[in-house]
Write a protein that holds these residues in place. Structure first.
Motif, PDB file in Angstrom:
ATOM      1  N   VAL A 305     -16.888  -8.971  -2.113  1.00 34.93           N
ATOM      2  CA  VAL A 305     -15.493  -8.526  -1.984  1.00 34.93           C
ATOM      3  C   VAL A 305     -15.039  -8.777  -0.548  1.00 34.93           C
ATOM      4  CG1 VAL A 305     -13.907  -6.581  -2.146  1.00 34.93           C
ATOM      5  CG2 VAL A 305     -15.821  -6.750  -3.726  1.00 34.93           C
ATOM      6  N   ASP A 306     -13.983  -9.582  -0.387  1.00 34.87           N
ATOM      7  CA  ASP A 306     -13.496  -9.869   0.964  1.00 34.87           C
ATOM      8  C   ASP A 306     -12.432  -8.858   1.394  1.00 34.87           C
ATOM      9  OD1 ASP A 306     -15.011 -12.310   1.035  1.00 34.87           O
ATOM     10  OD2 ASP A 306     -13.500 -13.199  -0.276  1.00 34.87           O
ATOM     11  N   VAL A 307     -11.600  -8.438   0.420  1.00 38.86           N
ATOM     12  CA  VAL A 307     -10.486  -7.547   0.756  1.00 38.86           C
ATOM     13  C   VAL A 307     -10.410  -6.408  -0.257  1.00 38.86           C
ATOM     14  CG1 VAL A 307      -7.983  -7.403   1.164  1.00 38.86           C
ATOM     15  CG2 VAL A 307      -9.188  -9.562   1.598  1.00 38.86           C
ATOM     16  N   VAL A 308     -10.335  -5.165   0.252  1.00 35.20           N
ATOM     17  CA  VAL A 308     -10.101  -4.005  -0.618  1.00 35.20           C
ATOM     18  C   VAL A 308      -8.662  -3.563  -0.403  1.00 35.20           C
ATOM     19  CG1 VAL A 308     -10.595  -1.546  -0.919  1.00 35.20           C
ATOM     20  CG2 VAL A 308     -12.484  -3.165  -0.725  1.00 35.20           C
ATOM     21  N   ILE A 309      -7.927  -3.394  -1.516  1.00 37.75           N
ATOM     22  CA  ILE A 309      -6.545  -2.908  -1.402  1.00 37.75           C
ATOM     23  C   ILE A 309      -6.445  -1.549  -2.096  1.00 37.75           C
ATOM     24  CG2 ILE A 309      -4.131  -3.336  -2.039  1.00 37.75           C
ATOM     25  CD1 ILE A 309      -4.702  -6.338  -1.871  1.00 37.75           C
ATOM     26  N   ASN A 310      -6.032  -0.544  -1.351  1.00 36.64           N
ATOM     27  CA  ASN A 310      -5.768   0.766  -1.955  1.00 36.64           C
ATOM     28  C   ASN A 310      -4.320   0.751  -2.425  1.00 36.64           C
ATOM     29  OD1 ASN A 310      -8.262   2.260  -1.523  1.00 36.64           O
ATOM     30  ND2 ASN A 310      -7.802   2.029   0.649  1.00 36.64           N
TER      31      ASN A 310
END
Length: 425
Positions: A305-310
């Protein structure tokens, strides 16, 4: 690593584990001395290796069936731990069985009858088997592991854990791993562990150093447009997007698919097979966007996972730590972006307070976002229609079931004809 036999070191090499992680350095030597362990380590710290290697080494020394039991809070985590045991123990012929809800009990009973070396289970389903499966018991058990103990107890599995502790040998080794040390975990530690050694890797809530954390402050009605903007801006990365409900996960996945993104949902109202299917597609990089509820924020081994978006801000600040812990694992860098609407300011301030830092705003071009609104509105309309159709299909399936039940006279008369809602995670 000192004390670990060559055959297991080779297995670690084949898995690409070059250096032991901090928790492994702390816990493995102590475990090899035969001591009970309480391990405090956050998600992504290599905990599975820290308990699997000492168990497999002990199994090599004294081969025996029904040797170890690992209790976990969720089905996905159980499958993932099983994969690691099988991979580490492949050259020594280790058999493990996963015992979780949502899967046929009969086939599980047959697997238990074959007496595997390792059982990985969620507490509820294991108790079912202990009470109802003839000939199955854990009287010879040598190791008990409770992984993510804080979550096992938060999910109200205390009664089940008590029942399990009553029917397994007192003379055993116990490893308890938890991300946080709650009062419930302390109580469980006193009940289940003998004079344990504490191995703490991180006592303060913190997020990994290589993680770049951002927030964006936006009007809630434009959330979808901002999401599409960010996915375009950071195209080429793999994303994990967290939503607060199963319904929003499904809706957002449909919305993104309508706009040509390869997005898949993962939530508690999907069947076990579908969930594992989603996870495997994402792991194999066949899909670049995984939309999930918090059921997926901890304990899942998703390496890239490169980017986590909440997308929906978490209501419990600690969940923020676990969500953003899905990226920047194993020494790599990663990004997290938290959407803050006018309704989320207080929750966001709590998160900043917990992690002890003020987050920078993610650089945005507002006018570019506004140019997307028309296309996004159209995709929203399609997504709503698809959701409605899915709901109607589900209802008609349920009605068909009801008709057959009525025909054989099994229907329970529920006051007002209301159906029980299926409990989500």
């Amino acid at each position: 690593m000192d004390g670990v036999t060559d055959v297991l070191c080779e297995a670690c090499d084949q898995l690409g584990w070059k250096m032991p992680t901090k928790i492994q350095v702390e816990a493995i030597p102590v475990a090899l001395q035969g001591r009970d362990i309480i391990g405090l380590a956050e998600t992504g710290s290599g905990k599975t290796g820290a308990f699997a290697l000492p168990i497999l080494q002990a199994l090599l020394e004294t081969p025996q069936r029904l040797f170890a039991l690992v209790l976990t809070p969720t089905r996905e985590l159980a499958f993932q731990i099983s994969e690691q045991f099988e991979a580490l123990g492949s050259s020594i012929g280790v058999h493990s069985t996963v015992i979780v809800g949502g899967i046929d009990t009969m086939s599980q009973s047959l697997a238990l009858a074959k007496k595997p070396h390792i059982i990985i289970a969620t507490p509820g389903r294991l108790v079912d088997h202990l009470e109802n499966t003839k000939g199955f018991n854990l009287r010879a058990l040598k190791f008990l592991v409770m992984d993510e103990a804080d979550r096992i107890l938060n999910m109200d599995f205390e009664t089940e854990v008590d029942k399990i502790l009553k029917v397994i040998p007192r003379d055993r080794k116990t490893f308890l791993f938890s991300a946080t040390m709650t009062k419930k975990v302390q109580k469980l530690q006193r009940a289940a562990l003998k004079n344990p050694v504490k191995c703490a890797v991180s006592s303060k809530y913190q997020t990994v150093e290589k993680l770049q954390q951002y927030y964006i402050f936006i009007p809630s009605k434009f959330k979808d447009s901002y999401l599409v903007y960010i996915l375009n801006e950071l195209a080429g990365n793999s994303f994990m997007i967290f939503c607060s409900t199963c319904n929003n996960t499904q809706r957002t996945a449909l919305l993104l698919r309508n706009l040509g993104f390869t997005a898949i949902p993962l939530h508690g109202q999907m069947s076990q097979n579908k969930r594992l299917g989603s996870l495997n597609k994402f792991k194999a990089k066949a899909r670049s966007i995984l939309l999930a509820t918090d059921v997926a924020s901890r304990g899942l081994d998703i390496p890239h996972v490169d980017v986590v978006i909440n997308f929906d801000i978490p209501t419990h600040s600690k969940d923020y730590i676990h969500r953003v812990g899905r990226t920047a694992r194993a020494g790599r860098s990663g990004k997290s972006i938290t959407f803050v609407t006018q309704y989320d300011v207080e929750l966001f301030q709590r998160i900043e307070h917990l992690i002890g830092k003020k987050l920078p705003a993610f650089p945005m071009q507002e006018e570019e976002v506004m140019m997307l609104t028309e296309r996004v509105a159209e995709a929203q309309r399609f997504a709503r229609m698809e959701l409605r159709e899915q709901g109607e299909k589900k209802r008609s399936r349920n009605d068909d079931d009801d008709d057959t039940e009525e025909a054989i006279g099994v229907r329970n008369k529920v006051a007002g004809g209301k159906k029980k809602k299926r409990k989500a995670f």
